[in-house]
Design an enzyme around this catalytic site. Structure first.
Site, PDB file in Angstrom:
ATOM      1  N   HIS A 171       1.093 -25.716   9.233  1.00 62.51           N
ATOM      2  CA  HIS A 171       1.341 -24.585   8.585  1.00 62.51           C
ATOM      3  C   HIS A 171       1.693 -25.079   7.684  1.00 62.51           C
ATOM      4  CE1 HIS A 171       3.422 -20.988  10.281  1.00 62.51           C
ATOM      5  NE2 HIS A 171       3.240 -21.356  11.322  1.00 62.51           N
ATOM      6  N   HIS A 198       3.822 -28.250  14.613  1.00 60.00           N
ATOM      7  CA  HIS A 198       4.152 -26.369  13.889  1.00 60.00           C
ATOM      8  C   HIS A 198       3.843 -26.590  12.561  1.00 60.00           C
ATOM      9  CE1 HIS A 198       2.410 -25.501  18.584  1.00 60.00           C
ATOM     10  NE2 HIS A 198       4.059 -26.070  18.323  1.00 60.00           N
ATOM     11  N   HIS A 201       6.410 -32.643  18.156  1.00 60.41           N
ATOM     12  CA  HIS A 201       5.112 -31.934  18.568  1.00 60.41           C
ATOM     13  C   HIS A 201       5.397 -30.552  17.820  1.00 60.41           C
ATOM     14  CE1 HIS A 201       3.255 -29.087  21.414  1.00 60.41           C
ATOM     15  NE2 HIS A 201       4.105 -28.106  21.080  1.00 60.41           N
ATOM     16  N   GLU A 202       7.118 -30.101  17.656  1.00 58.21           N
ATOM     17  CA  GLU A 202       7.930 -28.926  17.487  1.00 58.21           C
ATOM     18  C   GLU A 202       7.255 -29.334  15.649  1.00 58.21           C
ATOM     19  OE1 GLU A 202       8.070 -26.481  18.362  1.00 58.21           O
ATOM     20  OE2 GLU A 202       8.579 -26.771  20.330  1.00 58.21           O
TER      21      GLU A 202
END
Length: 224
Positions: free
Chosen positions: A103, A99, A95-96
Protein backbone atom coordinates in the site's frame (compact mmCIF):
# COMPACT_ATOMS: atom_id res chain seq x y z
CA UNK A 1 -21.08 -33.92 -14.56
CA UNK A 2 -17.49 -32.85 -15.34
CA UNK A 3 -17.85 -29.58 -13.45
CA UNK A 4 -19.14 -31.46 -10.39
CA UNK A 5 -16.10 -33.74 -10.49
CA UNK A 6 -13.84 -30.68 -10.68
CA UNK A 7 -15.62 -29.06 -7.73
CA UNK A 8 -15.31 -32.23 -5.64
CA UNK A 9 -11.60 -32.39 -6.44
CA UNK A 10 -11.19 -28.73 -5.45
CA UNK A 11 -13.01 -29.35 -2.17
CA UNK A 12 -10.72 -32.30 -1.43
CA UNK A 13 -7.64 -30.21 -2.27
CA UNK A 14 -8.90 -27.39 -0.07
CA UNK A 15 -9.19 -29.78 2.87
CA UNK A 16 -5.69 -31.16 2.26
CA UNK A 17 -4.15 -27.70 1.95
CA UNK A 18 -5.84 -26.50 5.15
CA UNK A 19 -4.56 -29.53 7.02
CA UNK A 20 -1.04 -29.07 5.66
CA UNK A 21 -1.07 -25.37 6.52
CA UNK A 22 -2.15 -26.11 10.07
CA UNK A 23 0.48 -28.84 10.36
CA UNK A 24 3.27 -26.60 9.06
CA UNK A 25 2.25 -23.69 11.29
CA UNK A 26 2.17 -25.94 14.36
CA UNK A 27 5.55 -27.43 13.46
CA UNK A 28 7.33 -24.14 12.83
CA UNK A 29 5.68 -22.57 15.87
CA UNK A 30 7.99 -24.79 17.91
CA UNK A 31 11.13 -23.38 16.23
CA UNK A 32 12.40 -20.14 17.83
CA UNK A 33 13.89 -17.26 15.86
CA UNK A 34 17.57 -16.61 16.43
CA UNK A 35 17.01 -13.17 17.97
CA UNK A 36 13.97 -14.14 20.07
CA UNK A 37 11.69 -11.43 18.64
CA UNK A 38 7.93 -11.84 18.99
CA UNK A 39 5.61 -11.63 16.00
CA UNK A 40 4.57 -8.15 17.13
CA UNK A 41 8.19 -7.01 17.37
CA UNK A 42 8.98 -8.45 13.94
CA UNK A 43 6.01 -6.61 12.46
CA UNK A 44 6.96 -3.32 14.07
CA UNK A 45 10.54 -3.60 12.89
CA UNK A 46 9.54 -4.39 9.31
CA UNK A 47 7.21 -1.40 9.23
CA UNK A 48 9.90 0.88 10.64
CA UNK A 49 12.56 -0.47 8.27
CA UNK A 50 10.31 0.48 5.35
CA UNK A 51 9.61 3.96 6.73
CA UNK A 52 6.01 3.18 7.67
CA UNK A 53 5.13 4.85 10.97
CA UNK A 54 1.37 5.37 10.68
CA UNK A 55 0.42 1.67 10.87
CA UNK A 56 -0.19 0.08 14.28
CA UNK A 57 0.42 -3.56 15.21
CA UNK A 58 -2.49 -4.92 17.27
CA UNK A 59 -3.58 -8.33 18.59
CA UNK A 60 -6.73 -10.06 17.33
CA UNK A 61 -8.62 -13.14 18.43
CA UNK A 62 -8.57 -16.46 16.63
CA UNK A 63 -6.13 -18.76 14.89
CA UNK A 64 -4.47 -17.59 11.66
CA UNK A 65 -6.82 -14.60 11.53
CA UNK A 66 -3.90 -12.26 10.79
CA UNK A 67 -4.60 -9.43 8.36
CA UNK A 68 -3.70 -5.90 7.31
CA UNK A 69 -6.52 -3.34 7.29
CA UNK A 70 -5.68 -0.30 5.14
CA UNK A 71 -8.77 1.58 6.37
CA UNK A 72 -7.77 1.47 10.03
CA UNK A 73 -4.04 1.27 9.22
CA UNK A 74 -3.50 -1.73 11.46
CA UNK A 75 -1.64 -5.01 11.17
CA UNK A 76 -3.73 -7.42 13.26
CA UNK A 77 -1.86 -10.49 14.49
CA UNK A 78 -3.61 -13.56 15.87
CA UNK A 79 -3.07 -15.09 19.28
CA UNK A 80 -0.56 -17.62 17.97
CA UNK A 81 1.51 -14.92 16.26
CA UNK A 82 1.43 -11.69 18.25
CA UNK A 83 3.37 -12.90 21.32
CA UNK A 84 5.07 -15.95 19.80
CA UNK A 85 8.85 -15.95 19.27
CA UNK A 86 8.75 -18.61 16.57
CA UNK A 87 9.73 -18.81 12.90
CA UNK A 88 6.07 -19.32 11.97
CA UNK A 89 5.05 -16.16 13.83
CA UNK A 90 7.83 -14.14 12.23
CA UNK A 91 6.84 -15.34 8.74
CA UNK A 92 3.15 -14.53 9.21
CA UNK A 93 3.86 -11.14 10.80
CA UNK A 94 6.25 -10.17 8.01
CA UNK A 95 3.76 -11.32 5.36
CA UNK A 96 1.02 -9.09 6.75
CA UNK A 97 3.45 -6.17 6.89
CA UNK A 98 4.24 -6.97 3.27
CA UNK A 99 0.70 -5.81 2.49
CA UNK A 100 1.33 -2.56 4.35
CA UNK A 101 4.46 -2.06 2.25
CA UNK A 102 2.46 -2.75 -0.91
CA UNK A 103 0.00 0.00 0.00
CA UNK A 104 2.79 2.41 0.91
CA UNK A 105 4.56 1.74 -2.39
CA UNK A 106 1.43 1.84 -4.54
CA UNK A 107 1.74 -1.78 -5.72
CA UNK A 108 -0.63 -1.99 -8.71
CA UNK A 109 -2.44 -5.31 -7.98
CA UNK A 110 -3.31 -4.28 -4.43
CA UNK A 111 -4.63 -0.96 -5.74
CA UNK A 112 -6.82 -2.92 -8.15
CA UNK A 113 -8.01 -5.20 -5.36
CA UNK A 114 -8.79 -2.24 -3.08
CA UNK A 115 -10.80 -0.60 -5.86
CA UNK A 116 -12.87 -3.79 -6.20
CA UNK A 117 -13.64 -4.13 -2.49
CA UNK A 118 -16.87 -2.04 -2.50
CA UNK A 119 -18.15 -3.86 -5.59
CA UNK A 120 -17.27 -7.30 -4.23
CA UNK A 121 -18.78 -6.45 -0.85
CA UNK A 122 -22.06 -5.50 -2.53
CA UNK A 123 -21.99 -8.53 -4.82
CA UNK A 124 -21.23 -10.98 -2.00
CA UNK A 125 -24.24 -9.80 0.00
CA UNK A 126 -26.81 -10.45 -2.72
CA UNK A 127 -25.28 -12.77 -5.32
CA UNK A 128 -26.63 -16.07 -3.92
CA UNK A 129 -30.16 -14.66 -3.72
CA UNK A 130 -29.95 -13.25 -7.25
CA UNK A 131 -28.65 -16.56 -8.62
CA UNK A 132 -31.38 -18.51 -6.84
CA UNK A 133 -34.07 -16.18 -8.14
CA UNK A 134 -32.50 -16.31 -11.59
CA UNK A 135 -32.70 -20.12 -11.66
CA UNK A 136 -36.31 -20.23 -10.36
CA UNK A 137 -37.65 -17.46 -12.59
CA UNK A 138 -35.37 -18.02 -15.58
CA UNK A 139 -38.11 -18.35 -18.19
CA UNK A 140 -39.87 -15.18 -16.99
CA UNK A 141 -36.73 -13.12 -16.30
CA UNK A 142 -33.77 -14.74 -18.14
CA UNK A 143 -31.62 -11.69 -17.61
CA UNK A 144 -31.75 -12.13 -13.84
CA UNK A 145 -29.55 -15.24 -13.86
CA UNK A 146 -27.03 -13.54 -16.13
CA UNK A 147 -27.00 -10.56 -13.77
CA UNK A 148 -26.23 -12.93 -10.92
CA UNK A 149 -23.44 -14.49 -12.98
CA UNK A 150 -21.99 -11.03 -13.63
CA UNK A 151 -22.02 -10.33 -9.88
CA UNK A 152 -20.35 -13.65 -9.15
CA UNK A 153 -17.74 -12.94 -11.84
CA UNK A 154 -16.59 -9.89 -9.87
CA UNK A 155 -15.86 -12.11 -6.85
CA UNK A 156 -13.96 -14.54 -9.09
CA UNK A 157 -11.92 -11.69 -10.54
CA UNK A 158 -11.20 -10.51 -7.00
CA UNK A 159 -9.93 -13.99 -6.09
CA UNK A 160 -7.50 -14.04 -9.00
CA UNK A 161 -6.24 -10.51 -8.38
CA UNK A 162 -5.59 -11.58 -4.80
CA UNK A 163 -3.07 -14.22 -5.95
CA UNK A 164 -0.24 -11.86 -7.04
CA UNK A 165 -0.96 -9.69 -4.00
CA UNK A 166 -0.42 -12.59 -1.61
CA UNK A 167 2.58 -14.03 -3.46
CA UNK A 168 4.27 -10.63 -3.60
CA UNK A 169 3.64 -10.02 0.12
CA UNK A 170 5.29 -13.36 0.91
CA UNK A 171 8.23 -12.55 -1.37
CA UNK A 172 8.74 -9.22 0.40
CA UNK A 173 8.51 -10.96 3.78
CA UNK A 174 11.04 -13.68 2.96
CA UNK A 175 13.51 -11.19 1.47
CA UNK A 176 13.28 -8.88 4.49
CA UNK A 177 13.49 -11.69 7.05
CA UNK A 178 16.69 -12.93 5.38
CA UNK A 179 18.26 -9.49 5.05
CA UNK A 180 17.71 -8.71 8.73
CA UNK A 181 18.95 -12.07 9.96
CA UNK A 182 15.65 -12.93 11.61
CA UNK A 183 15.75 -16.10 9.55
CA UNK A 184 19.02 -17.85 8.72
CA UNK A 185 20.23 -20.73 6.56
CA UNK A 186 18.30 -23.24 8.68
CA UNK A 187 15.08 -21.34 9.34
CA UNK A 188 14.61 -19.53 6.01
CA UNK A 189 13.25 -22.69 4.28
CA UNK A 190 10.77 -23.07 7.14
CA UNK A 191 9.42 -19.55 6.64
CA UNK A 192 9.18 -20.15 2.90
CA UNK A 193 7.34 -23.44 3.44
CA UNK A 194 4.83 -21.93 5.87
CA UNK A 195 3.98 -19.05 3.54
CA UNK A 196 3.86 -21.38 0.54
CA UNK A 197 1.04 -23.41 2.07
CA UNK A 198 -0.77 -20.23 3.05
CA UNK A 199 -0.57 -19.11 -0.58
CA UNK A 200 -2.03 -22.42 -1.74
CA UNK A 201 -5.25 -21.62 0.13
CA UNK A 202 -5.75 -18.60 -2.11
CA UNK A 203 -5.02 -20.63 -5.23
CA UNK A 204 -7.63 -23.22 -4.26
CA UNK A 205 -10.15 -20.48 -3.43
CA UNK A 206 -9.64 -18.86 -6.83
CA UNK A 207 -10.01 -22.18 -8.67
CA UNK A 208 -13.13 -23.00 -6.67
CA UNK A 209 -14.65 -19.63 -7.53
CA UNK A 210 -13.84 -20.16 -11.22
CA UNK A 211 -15.38 -23.63 -11.21
CA UNK A 212 -18.56 -22.28 -9.62
CA UNK A 213 -18.71 -19.45 -12.15
CA UNK A 214 -18.39 -21.92 -15.04
CA UNK A 215 -21.13 -24.04 -13.51
CA UNK A 216 -23.59 -21.14 -13.48
CA UNK A 217 -22.61 -20.09 -16.99
CA UNK A 218 -23.25 -23.64 -18.21
CA UNK A 219 -26.57 -23.71 -16.37
CA UNK A 220 -27.69 -20.46 -18.01
CA UNK A 221 -26.60 -21.53 -21.48
CA UNK A 222 -28.43 -24.86 -21.19
CA UNK A 223 -31.64 -23.06 -20.24
CA UNK A 224 -31.52 -20.70 -23.23
Amino acid sequence: MNIWIIMIVIMALSFIVQQMLQSRFNKYSQVPTANGMTGAEVAQKMLNDHGIYDVKVVPTRGMLTDHFNPQTKTVALSEGVYSSRSVAAAAVAAHECGHAVQHARGYAPIRMRSALVPVVSFASNIVQWVLLAGVIFFHSFPGLLWFGIALFATTTLFSFITLPVEINASSRAISWLSSTGITDYNTRPMAIDALKWAAYTYVIAALGSLATLLYYIGLARNRD
